[in-house]
Write a protein that holds these residues in place. Structure first.
Motif: not given
Length: 394
Positions: A371-379
């Protein structure tokens, strides 16, 4: 003096094209780094997007096994021959500066985006001398700033010389930005969290459930001292005295061009340990991520570690250090554990705690990381931020 943005030599600019009368010419954007590998593995998404928008995308880097991959993508490529990552000879660095100047004069780029230390410094200075717009991206301050001392002061001064002419200086974490406070005018500073993760490519849906009798800790990266690989091995030795139901997979290899690389002799000793599996570098790491239970990166300092983000995107827990770049991606006790940098005992305790968690607890932590990647770190988020900066220049 910089070029007049918005119009150039009487041509209207937009969507990567300069249009004047019957002439149509694509705007040229150069990506410059210290390896072709880094451009392909960390910048490919942005380079592809710009190419699809109509820009002519050009790679400048030393030649390595990933140069052909860049060419297959349809990017133009120019070799840099005088870039030694561990070299400290000022005469060689002057040769590198002159090489950048000659390349830029030949290419005539509309914008240069520099990554890694020497391209940031000498590619930036070449852009400044020639009046070419450029963006510097600080991908991490690395072993130079971990060690400190006279070399760190020299690099900071060289950054100051280069960054004064930048259109923007991009940082991947707040602490690197603080470290170089005063080196760059605040109106030129931008913060973009890493190079982004393709959350469709790195997805738990890529994995099939398999039975295994050992817990797998995975390290992905170059075998460098400042990545904490020796602390990881030592923590593994402590853990092996207590538990035998785990392995540590080291996926990567030596980096002989880097002064922090471990030696062949050290690697041979590590390979003999019963809980260690040394695996050669793989272009597609998803199979290894699927088979691991926890990603471990005990680095002393990072820009923003993509290996951790890729693991998180696939729903894996992480263990990393409470250090710049690393603490940004790990919420202690939420999606993994933070440990003290260079602290074997702290790392051992975190690995033992992770090993003793239930499968349900680890799955919950893995979902939080995803969830953290999808909200803040996605390409997609990262690319849009870069496009916003580029549009302000071109």
């Amino acid at each position: 003096m910089f070029l007049n943005f918005g119009k150039k030599d009487g041509y209207e600019m937009g969507h990567g094209l300069m249009v004047g009368g019957d002439k149509v010419e694509r705007l040229k954007i150069v990506f410059s780094s210290n390896t072709s590998f880094s451009l392909y593995n960390f910048r490919l998404g942005l380079m592809r997007r710009l190419k699809n928008l109509g820009y002519e995308v050009i790679a400048i880097a030393p030649k390595d096994e990933y140069t052909d991959e860049l060419l297959k993508e349809g990017f133009k490529y120019f070799e840099v021959k005088n870039l030694s990552r561990k070299g400290k000879n000022p005469f060689n660095d002057l040769k590198l500066l002159w090489e950048y100047i000659r390349l830029f004069k030949k290419i005539k780029p509309d914008l240069v985006i520099n990554y890694t230390i020497k391209p940031n410094i000498y590619g930036g200075l070449a852009g400044k001398i020639l009046g070419i717009p450029y963006i510097n991206v600080v991908t991490g301050l690395g072993y130079v700033f971990v060690r400190g001392g006279a070399l760190a002061k020299l690099v900071k001064f060289l950054y100051w010389l280069s960054f004064r002419g930048s259109n923007f200086v991009v940082f991947q974490n707040t602490e690197d930005r603080k470290e170089l406070k005063g080196v760059i005018p605040e109106n030129k500073v931008a913060e973009i969290l890493g190079s982004g993760v393709n959350t469709e490519y790195f997805s738990p849906s890529q994995c099939k459930e398999t039975e295994k009798d050992r817990f797998i800790f995975l390290f992905v990266g170059r075998f460098l001292r400042d990545k904490g690989i020796l602390e990881l091995v030592s923590a593994g030795k402590l853990l092996y005295q207590k538990r035998k139901d785990f392995e540590i997979w080291l996926l990567g290899g030596l980096d002989k061009g880097n002064p922090e690389s471990i030696s062949n002799d050290e690697l041979e000793k590590i390979e003999k340990l019963p809980f260690i599996q040394v695996l050669p570098f793989a272009r597609d790491v998803r199979l290894f991520l699927c088979n691991c239970d926890c990603m471990v990166l005990p680095s002393y300092r990072e820009g923003l570690p993509k290996s951790l983000l890729e693991a998180m995107a696939m729903g894996k827990t992480v263990i990393t250090t409470d250090a710049p770049g690393c603490r940004e991606v790990c919420l202690n006790g939420v999606n993994g554990f933070l440990v003290k940098p260079k602290d074997i005992e702290s790392l051992y305790r975190a690995m033992l705690e992770m090993l003793e968690l239930s499968q349900e607890e680890r799955l919950k932590m893995g979902k939080e990381g995803k969830r953290l990647v999808e909200e803040r770190f996605s390409e997609e988020i990262v690319i849009e931020k870069y496009l916003s900066l580029i549009k302000k220049i071109l």
